[in-house]
Write a protein that holds these residues in place. Sequence first.
Motif, short mmCIF file in Angstrom:
data_model
loop_
_atom_site.label_atom_id
_atom_site.label_comp_id
_atom_site.label_asym_id
_atom_site.label_seq_id
_atom_site.Cartn_x
_atom_site.Cartn_y
_atom_site.Cartn_z
N ALA A 60 -0.27 3.70 -12.56
CA ALA A 60 1.16 3.76 -12.30
C ALA A 60 1.61 5.16 -11.90
CB ALA A 60 1.94 3.27 -13.52
N VAL A 61 1.07 6.17 -12.59
CA VAL A 61 1.41 7.56 -12.24
C VAL A 61 0.99 7.86 -10.81
CG1 VAL A 61 0.85 9.99 -12.71
CG2 VAL A 61 1.42 8.45 -14.58
N LYS A 62 -0.22 7.46 -10.47
CA LYS A 62 -0.76 7.73 -9.14
C LYS A 62 0.09 7.09 -8.04
CE LYS A 62 -4.89 6.70 -6.41
NZ LYS A 62 -6.16 5.95 -6.43
N ASN A 63 0.71 5.95 -8.34
CA ASN A 63 1.41 5.18 -7.32
C ASN A 63 2.92 5.14 -7.48
OD1 ASN A 63 -0.82 3.89 -5.66
ND2 ASN A 63 -1.50 3.52 -7.75
N ILE A 64 3.50 5.98 -8.33
CA ILE A 64 4.93 5.88 -8.59
C ILE A 64 5.77 6.05 -7.34
CG2 ILE A 64 5.17 8.30 -9.30
CD1 ILE A 64 7.17 5.23 -10.62
N ASP A 65 5.41 6.96 -6.47
CA ASP A 65 6.22 7.17 -5.26
C ASP A 65 6.21 5.91 -4.38
OD1 ASP A 65 7.06 9.77 -5.89
OD2 ASP A 65 5.21 10.63 -5.09
#
Length: 116
Positions: A69-74
């Motif tokens: 989720a952190v990696k893909n938040i944007d």
Amino acid sequence: MKKIFVVAVLLGAILLQFCSPSNKIAKAPPAPPKFTYEANVKALVAAKCAPCHIPPQGNKEPLNTFAGAVKNIDQMLRRTQLNPGERGFMPQRNPKLSEADIHVLAQWKADGLLEK
């Protein structure tokens, strides 16, 4: 003279009462708790991004972990704010996320992408 002194002391005591600190001073409200993956995002991902982004059924970028989720938040924020029919709109199999759901993702990012 003694009467004047007594009156002055009484007036001074009354005036000093209003100058002392009071417990009635308004305190700032406590800061709202910060959004975290565990408390706010994990359930949202499970409910709105399944099965496509939840292994083993999902074959897209996994979002069911904190790291994913952190990696893909944007991308999550960008794509969930598109309208159905626009290229890249997510979630494809569910209705458009509500403003409240999008706010959860945006606030989590603003709060520093905390895990717990």
